[in-house]
Every structure is written in structure tokens, then in C-alpha cells.
Scaffold this motif. Structure first.
Motif, PDB file in Angstrom:
ATOM      1  N   SER A  78     -12.223  39.597  16.804  1.00 31.28           N
ATOM      2  CA  SER A  78     -13.214  38.523  16.709  1.00 31.28           C
ATOM      3  C   SER A  78     -14.520  39.025  17.298  1.00 31.28           C
ATOM      4  N   SER A 116     -15.021  30.543  13.127  1.00 32.53           N
ATOM      5  CA  SER A 116     -14.572  29.456  13.982  1.00 32.53           C
ATOM      6  C   SER A 116     -15.667  29.065  14.963  1.00 32.53           C
ATOM      7  N   THR A 135     -12.997  22.030  18.559  1.00 38.57           N
ATOM      8  CA  THR A 135     -12.859  23.305  17.870  1.00 38.57           C
ATOM      9  C   THR A 135     -12.665  23.101  16.373  1.00 38.57           C
ATOM     10  N   SER A 137     -12.211  25.661  12.427  1.00 36.50           N
ATOM     11  CA  SER A 137     -12.224  26.967  11.760  1.00 36.50           C
ATOM     12  C   SER A 137     -11.979  26.793  10.275  1.00 36.50           C
ATOM     13  N   SER A 139     -10.787  29.662   7.064  1.00 40.50           N
ATOM     14  CA  SER A 139     -10.451  31.055   6.773  1.00 40.50           C
ATOM     15  C   SER A 139      -9.711  31.152   5.449  1.00 40.50           C
ATOM     16  N   TYR A 153      -7.872  25.412   7.001  1.00 40.31           N
ATOM     17  CA  TYR A 153      -8.881  24.721   7.804  1.00 40.31           C
ATOM     18  C   TYR A 153      -8.211  24.105   9.036  1.00 40.31           C
ATOM     19  N   THR A 154      -8.886  24.170  10.168  1.00 39.21           N
ATOM     20  CA  THR A 154      -8.368  23.536  11.377  1.00 39.21           C
ATOM     21  C   THR A 154      -9.483  22.780  12.085  1.00 39.21           C
TER      22      THR A 154
END
Length: 311
Positions: A78, A116, A135, A137, A139, A153-154
Motif C-alpha cells: 500500500s 481505500s 473507512t 474501499s 477494488s 466495495y467496503t
């Protein structure tokens, strides 16, 4: 752990892929990040991990005679920045790349890349003051078996704080949405969107500083929502009528059914982190998962070792 020539080819491809992405991110960062005159308001983030784990039920089946186990090597990196938005507010933005390399089941090998953020608010001034964070994210998961390719997706919220000089507690919630392909259904009466998944996770963890360089971390996680399992022909009749979606699955060396169910799982974990330097640590952990769906019980054991670098 045994690597084949194909495994080494995968490692090289993943390494080159990660290197290319990291180089691209670094070049972009030079142009989009604040100038040196604002250095006090932004800090670089660079994390690189190499972990190895063994899972004894990677196809997450309720049938003990059909469980598949494998060793998985997971490189990840990251890069990003922390931005100080206020006296007590920080924003973290990162671009993240990771891979999974299986020793036996190479069709499950994958690369995941995305971005993120974390918005962190401290509730006061000082090291031991509690904090909360939001939070999120997004990807893309690229799997050797392209039928498993998905967007993921989060979004989540976390909170934590010290209860003593040596102990801090953290709690969190995360919603995950995976959006996969519309596949040909194995059972005509079901959908083929077996990798369209929605799930919720609640986490409770504690960090105990037992020595200057050693932290012990017990944890509990409750997961509920959709999950994917794969089972053989002799269990097809049992699965029919319960599965929300199905697809043919040959990723485990023989014809199986991949099917989607709604259920829940308890995960109990214990981990240890030993600081080798100010930026590098050696980590080990064990997790036991107990899940249930439609009256069937699902079990999994996970053993993990990792070398982690953080700047």
C-alpha cells in the motif's frame, strides 16, 4: 510448502504487476500531493507485507470428506498519504495491491488492486484519547479463473482507545459488497450470480503489550450474510432448494457445484506481533471459524505467518 514451475511464474507475474502499479502510483503522487512547504500537514504511508497461511477448508464446505486445504502465499503493498485536516482529524488515502498464490489450486490465484480511505477523528488531545474512524474501499479482483472476477466495495466504522498503558481495545463494523459475473446456473431454477455477495462483519479486538517488542492480540468476529461454498455431485440433491445461486466449479481438480447461501459465522483468533525494528515486525496468528447455514455447520482453521514493513 511446495512450489511448481507454474507457481514461480505466477510469483514473477504478480511481482512485476505490483512493481508496475507501485511505480505508477509514486509518479502520480509527485504531481498530486502537496508541495514540501505543506510537509507538516501530510505524511507518506508505505506498507509492504509478505504472508503465508494454511487453510483447511478453502472451498468452505459442510461436508468433511470434501474439504480442500492449501498453502497460500500473499504479497501485498500500500502507498498513500495521511493528511491532517484539523487538530484532531486525519484523512488517510492509499492505493492497495495484493495477490494470492495457491500451492495446489492455481485457478484460485488472484490479484486485487484498488484504493481505500480512512477518516480518523480523535475525541481529544493525547496518545491515550479514544478515536473513531470511517473507512471505505473499492477494488477489482482478477482471478486466474475469470468467472470469479469481481468488483469489491467496503464501508465501515471503527472505534478504539487505551484502557491502560499496555492495553487498547477496538471495535468495528464493516459492510462488504462483491459484484461478480452473471454465470450459467448449474441448477436452472437458480440465479447464476453466485459471486454477487453482501455481508456484514462485527469485530472486537484487544492489543496487549506484554513486552517492549511483543504485542498479543485476541479477537472475535461475527460475520453474517452471503457466502460461497463448493461441493461435489453427491451433495447436489441436498443443496438444491436452499441455494440462492449456483454455478459449475472445476477450480479444485474435479467437477463441483459452487453455490451461494445466506448464513453466519463466528471467528475466534489469537495473534502475536514481534517488532524486529522500528518499521518491521514478525507476525503469527491462528483463527478458528464456526459457521452455520440452513442447518449445516461449516468449520475452518487458519494458520498465518507474516513479515510486515510499515513506514
Amino acid at each position: 510448502m511446495v512450489f511448481t514451475l507454474k507457481s514461480f511464474g505466477k510469483i514473477r507475474s504478480l511481482s512485476l504487476w505490483i512493481l508496475a502499479c507501485t511505480t505508477m502510483i509514486a509518479v502520480i503522487a509527485v504531481f498530486v500531493c502537496p508541495s514540501p512547504s505543506y510537509a507538516e500537514w501530510a505524511d507518506w504511508i508505505l506498507n509492504a507485507n509478505l504472508s503465508a497461511q494454511y487453510r483447511d477448508n478453502i472451498n468452505y464446505t459442510f461436508a468433511s470428506d470434501e474439504r480442500r486445504g492449501d498453502f497460500i502465499t500473499i504479497p501485498s503493498a500500500s502507498i498513500g498519504r495521511y493528511y491532517q485536516l484539523g487538530e484532531r482529524t486525519r484523512l488517510r488515502l492509499t492505493v492497495d495491491v495484493s495477490g494470492e498464490i495457491y500451492s495446489l489450486y492455481h485457478k484460485l490465484d488472484s490479484v486485487q488492486a484498488g484504493g481505500s480511505f480512512a477518516l480518523v477523528q480523535k475525541l481529544g488531545v493525547g496518545h491515550e484519547i479514544p478515536w473513531i474512524s470511517l473507512t471505505g474501499s473499492a477494488s477489482y479482483l482478477d482471478v486466474s479463473d475469470s468467472s470469479r472476477d469481481s468488483m469489491i466495495y467496503t464501508v465501515g466504522v471503527n472505534a478504539g482507545g487505551y484502557v491502560s498503558e499496555r492495553v487498547d481495545l477496538q471495535a468495528g463494523y464493516q459492510y462488504t459488497a462483491r459484484r461478480g459475473k452473471d454465470l450459467s446456473a448449474a441448477d436452472p431454477g437458480t440465479s447464476g450470480r453466485v459471486f454477487d455477495l453482501n455481508s456484514h462483519r462485527i469485530s472486537l479486538t484487544a492489543n496487549f503489550l506484554v513486552a517492549p517488542s511483543l504485542v498479543i492480540t485476541p479477537g472475535y468476529f461475527f460475520n453474517t450474510g452471503d457466502f460461497v461454498s463448493s461441493a461435489g455431485k453427491k451433495y447436489v440433491d441436498t443443496i438444491k432448494g436452499y441455494a440462492k445461486a449456483t454455478a459449475h466449479d472445476d477450480d479444485y481438480g474435479q467437477p463441483l457445484w459452487a453455490y451461494k447461501l445466506n448464513g453466519f459465522a463466528h471467528q475466534f483468533s489469537i495473534g502475536a506481533s514481534y517488532a524486529l525494528t522500528g518499521h518491521m515486525s514478525l507476525n503469527a496468528g491462528y483463527s478458528h471459524v464456526v459457521g452455520r447455514a440452513n442447518g449445516w455447520d461449516y468449520y475452518e482453521n487458519i494458520v498465518k505467518f507474516a513479515l510486515m514493513y510499515s513506514y
